[in-house]
Motif scaffolding. Sequence first.
Motif, PDB file in Angstrom:
ATOM      1  N   ARG A 233      -3.986  -5.456  -9.525  1.00 37.11           N
ATOM      2  CA  ARG A 233      -4.543  -4.157  -9.141  1.00 37.11           C
ATOM      3  C   ARG A 233      -4.014  -3.062 -10.051  1.00 37.11           C
ATOM      4  O   ARG A 233      -4.745  -2.146 -10.426  1.00 37.11           O
ATOM      5  CB  ARG A 233      -4.221  -3.849  -7.686  1.00 37.11           C
ATOM      6  CG  ARG A 233      -4.999  -4.724  -6.748  1.00 37.11           C
ATOM      7  CD  ARG A 233      -4.738  -4.368  -5.333  1.00 37.11           C
ATOM      8  NE  ARG A 233      -5.411  -3.132  -4.968  1.00 37.11           N
ATOM      9  CZ  ARG A 233      -5.228  -2.548  -3.788  1.00 37.11           C
ATOM     10  NH1 ARG A 233      -4.394  -3.062  -2.921  1.00 37.11           N
ATOM     11  NH2 ARG A 233      -5.881  -1.452  -3.507  1.00 37.11           N
TER      12      ARG A 233
ATOM     13  N   GLN B 219       0.822  -1.200   0.000  1.00 42.93           N
ATOM     14  CA  GLN B 219       0.000   0.000   0.000  1.00 42.93           C
ATOM     15  C   GLN B 219       0.859   1.254   0.000  1.00 42.93           C
ATOM     16  O   GLN B 219       0.558   2.228  -0.680  1.00 42.93           O
ATOM     17  CB  GLN B 219      -0.938  -0.004   1.208  1.00 42.93           C
ATOM     18  CG  GLN B 219      -2.291  -0.583   0.850  1.00 42.93           C
ATOM     19  CD  GLN B 219      -3.158  -0.810   2.047  1.00 42.93           C
ATOM     20  OE1 GLN B 219      -2.787  -0.507   3.182  1.00 42.93           O
ATOM     21  NE2 GLN B 219      -4.318  -1.370   1.807  1.00 42.93           N
TER      22      GLN B 219
ATOM     23  N   GLU C  39      -6.862   5.575  -4.495  1.00 40.78           N
ATOM     24  CA  GLU C  39      -7.098   4.190  -4.085  1.00 40.78           C
ATOM     25  C   GLU C  39      -6.453   3.896  -2.742  1.00 40.78           C
ATOM     26  O   GLU C  39      -7.072   3.297  -1.872  1.00 40.78           O
ATOM     27  CB  GLU C  39      -6.460   3.252  -5.113  1.00 40.78           C
ATOM     28  CG  GLU C  39      -7.286   3.037  -6.331  1.00 40.78           C
ATOM     29  CD  GLU C  39      -8.158   1.830  -6.137  1.00 40.78           C
ATOM     30  OE1 GLU C  39      -7.633   0.721  -6.102  1.00 40.78           O
ATOM     31  OE2 GLU C  39      -9.373   2.019  -6.008  1.00 40.78           O
ATOM     32  N   SER C  40      -5.197   4.324  -2.599  1.00 43.36           N
ATOM     33  CA  SER C  40      -4.492   4.041  -1.361  1.00 43.36           C
ATOM     34  C   SER C  40      -5.187   4.726  -0.195  1.00 43.36           C
ATOM     35  O   SER C  40      -5.370   4.135   0.871  1.00 43.36           O
ATOM     36  CB  SER C  40      -3.047   4.519  -1.444  1.00 43.36           C
ATOM     37  OG  SER C  40      -2.472   4.078  -2.635  1.00 43.36           O
TER      38      SER C  40
ATOM     39  N   ASP D 155      -8.276   2.719   0.628  1.00 38.73           N
ATOM     40  CA  ASP D 155      -7.998   1.491   1.356  1.00 38.73           C
ATOM     41  C   ASP D 155      -7.597   1.785   2.796  1.00 38.73           C
ATOM     42  O   ASP D 155      -7.962   1.070   3.716  1.00 38.73           O
ATOM     43  CB  ASP D 155      -6.868   0.713   0.663  1.00 38.73           C
ATOM     44  CG  ASP D 155      -7.356   0.074  -0.627  1.00 38.73           C
ATOM     45  OD1 ASP D 155      -8.539   0.286  -0.956  1.00 38.73           O
ATOM     46  OD2 ASP D 155      -6.569  -0.605  -1.282  1.00 38.73           O
TER      47      ASP D 155
ATOM     48  N   LEU E 107      -9.856  -3.099   4.464  1.00 38.05           N
ATOM     49  CA  LEU E 107      -8.880  -3.217   3.389  1.00 38.05           C
ATOM     50  C   LEU E 107      -7.484  -2.782   3.813  1.00 38.05           C
ATOM     51  O   LEU E 107      -6.526  -3.007   3.104  1.00 38.05           O
ATOM     52  CB  LEU E 107      -9.319  -2.373   2.187  1.00 38.05           C
ATOM     53  CG  LEU E 107     -10.632  -2.801   1.550  1.00 38.05           C
ATOM     54  CD1 LEU E 107     -11.025  -1.835   0.468  1.00 38.05           C
ATOM     55  CD2 LEU E 107     -10.515  -4.197   0.993  1.00 38.05           C
ATOM     56  N   ARG E 108      -7.384  -2.115   4.966  1.00 41.55           N
ATOM     57  CA  ARG E 108      -6.089  -1.592   5.376  1.00 41.55           C
ATOM     58  C   ARG E 108      -5.168  -2.742   5.765  1.00 41.55           C
ATOM     59  O   ARG E 108      -5.536  -3.614   6.540  1.00 41.55           O
ATOM     60  CB  ARG E 108      -6.259  -0.647   6.558  1.00 41.55           C
ATOM     61  CG  ARG E 108      -4.959  -0.058   7.034  1.00 41.55           C
ATOM     62  CD  ARG E 108      -5.200   1.109   7.952  1.00 41.55           C
ATOM     63  NE  ARG E 108      -6.015   0.752   9.104  1.00 41.55           N
ATOM     64  CZ  ARG E 108      -6.980   1.513   9.592  1.00 41.55           C
ATOM     65  NH1 ARG E 108      -7.267   2.661   9.042  1.00 41.55           N
ATOM     66  NH2 ARG E 108      -7.667   1.134  10.637  1.00 41.55           N
TER      67      ARG E 108
ATOM     68  N   THR F  11     -12.582  -6.665  -3.730  1.00 40.95           N
ATOM     69  CA  THR F  11     -12.970  -6.102  -2.444  1.00 40.95           C
ATOM     70  C   THR F  11     -13.992  -6.991  -1.739  1.00 40.95           C
ATOM     71  O   THR F  11     -13.864  -7.284  -0.549  1.00 40.95           O
ATOM     72  CB  THR F  11     -13.580  -4.706  -2.644  1.00 40.95           C
ATOM     73  OG1 THR F  11     -12.764  -3.994  -3.552  1.00 40.95           O
ATOM     74  CG2 THR F  11     -13.667  -3.963  -1.333  1.00 40.95           C
TER      75      THR F  11
END
Lengths: 344, 364
Positions: free
Chosen positions: B159, A32, A299-300, A303, A309-310, B253
């Motif tokens: 991604r 990430q 996106e980052s 997330d 999602l992290r 997701t």
Amino acid sequence: MVTSIPTVAPRGTTWWRKLPVVHQLRQSVGLQRGMLVTGLVITGFFIVVALFAAVIAPYGFNELRNAEGLFGSQQPPSAQHLLGTTAGGYDVLSRVIWGTQTAFEVIIVALLLSFFVGVFLGLVSGYIGGWLDRVLIVIADAVYAFPSLLLAIVAAIVISGGQSSLWGGVFAAAISITAVFIPQYFRVIRAETIRIKAEPYVESAKVIGASNGRIMFRHVLRNATRTLPLIVTLNSSEAILTLAGLGFLGFGIEPTSAAEWGYDLNKSVSDVTSGIWWTSVFPGLAIVLVVLGVTLVGESLNDLADPRLRTRRKADVAPSTTAESSVVPDGSLDEVAHIDELET
Amino acid sequence: MSTAVPPTIVPPSADPVRRRRARPGSTLWRYLVVRFFLIFPTVFILVTMVFFLMRITGDPLTVALGGKLPPDQLAERIHAAGYDRPITVQYLEFLGQVFTGNFGKSITDGQSISTLLISHGTATLELAFYALIVAFIVGIPLGMVAAYFRDRWPDAVLRVFAILAYATPVFFAGLLLKLVFSVWLKVLPVAGRASTRTEINLHSLHHSTGIYLIDAFQTGDPANVADVLSHAVLPGLALGLLTAGIFLRLVRTNVIGTLSRDYVDAARSRGVNEFRLVRKHALKPALIPIITVIGLQIAVLLGGAVLTETTFEWKGLGFELAYYLSKRDFVAVQGIVALLAVIVALTNFIVDIVAALIDPRVRY
């Protein structure tokens, strides 16, 4: 941690650590962080190009000739024209560079406009409620469901009557894109406003006799804007694509008033058929890279804002396996340090 | 009346049972009906907006022909077309047109817009269909792979692919595909829906549907089918990859969410193999949110179709829209946009219904 820092520094460090992007950058780990950093680098590069377009670009965006005469049309890449020339006889490299400036101008104007209008409407609609709220939400939903490009086209027709010189291309394009984004800001802020309206501190403010305006803009608005940086980044990539789409359909900005990638791509469709690749590939790549950079950042951030999602530091990457292997997860020390950082 | 029926007649034990049985069906029906009637305000708002926004710039004739005709002739034509009447009268007339599906004739070339909508609508439908196939085939399996290998290299690669698919404007993707496959490799046609010879064959059919693939099968000549398909590959890919990127992210997701559920762990401990675990146990429940989002993707797909069709000279609604836009023929534009609004509203309705049938929690 704080005690070790000299007396002057602490305010400075805490100030920048709280900035939206900086905070997330410190929070991120591994892949990430890689994505976020890549995104920031690409976006930063294009911002620099946009700011110094006049210095970097070898020619003006509407220059057709220099001291040695006309550039000539569809010239392949050479020493004079690193990326060749277009069918209209412009220098491709210069137009790509100046196009960066146009793109960022349009994004900034579009986002500012939709931000203010959308936030204001959302706030009023959510706070006042009643039939005004119902009407606005039905309209926003209808508009949101509609293809954004078509909406932008309709808006472009309204603003400039289809003629792009009327309002100044950048403004016309930006306002057209605004029409697409207002419903998004409206929805987010409205939902937050409705949630915050029920909070005890809003009631206390009412009890001590604060006016509706004051409650709305001071108590509600300040707390409702948490998610906005995220939407802004995601929207700016959509704004570039919409601008390019408009340009591609001939609603862009005339080549004499500014450089616009979508317009250049439109003019290059026939070049492609005859095997001339440089007029389309470079403006296209510029669009892809800018959108890529901005999207990676968005996106980052997205997330990182979503706990599902992290990516956590070591300990939580694979909860089931670590639980089997040891009682004390090996990343626990890191986790503590992480929490420590967040608090300072 | 109601007082005449004593409440004791119904045995107390039967009452809750009957109510429980009756409820799910009736709420579903109520939902369907309410949702159906919600189509009308959506279409109404969009159509109204389009009409008034278009008229802010003036009447369509002046916009299209202003400067090309002498003022007195122009005024005559405006009068003949009825554009000098009050705006509310024109608006009601337009609503009537939307309702009956008869949009009059275009200004610049006098074509009947309704005929145009039907003949070109099928082309757009065909393109959207190809694109959806590409999107499903590419997006869903890759999304599952990305979710399974979360935060490892396959996930990273996929991604980046998804973001690239989103970041590349469809028309640029189309131009690149054209450059590589049509111009350099010369394996696929540059543009159009079929070669001239095939088009003549297709148009000579008695029951021509306008959907070239079906028509090509009707002719019974494999050469026609091959020709139509070879023309469909690049536009389908260009538009499909954009949607595939969105599907990939969605599936990823949602599958990540379901993979961490207890029942997945339970299945794994029972010895269910990993492939089946992702495909059956994690994907199925993840599909519900995906279906609802597909509804919004239809709108994106239609917007993308406008650009794809222009790139590939695919003679659909988007191609016509771009053409009439460049001619400033806003009567035709208005008709096309109104039809697209109806399509969007209808697909959203269908998607909501499908979601409600799959997931009993989706109700008003």
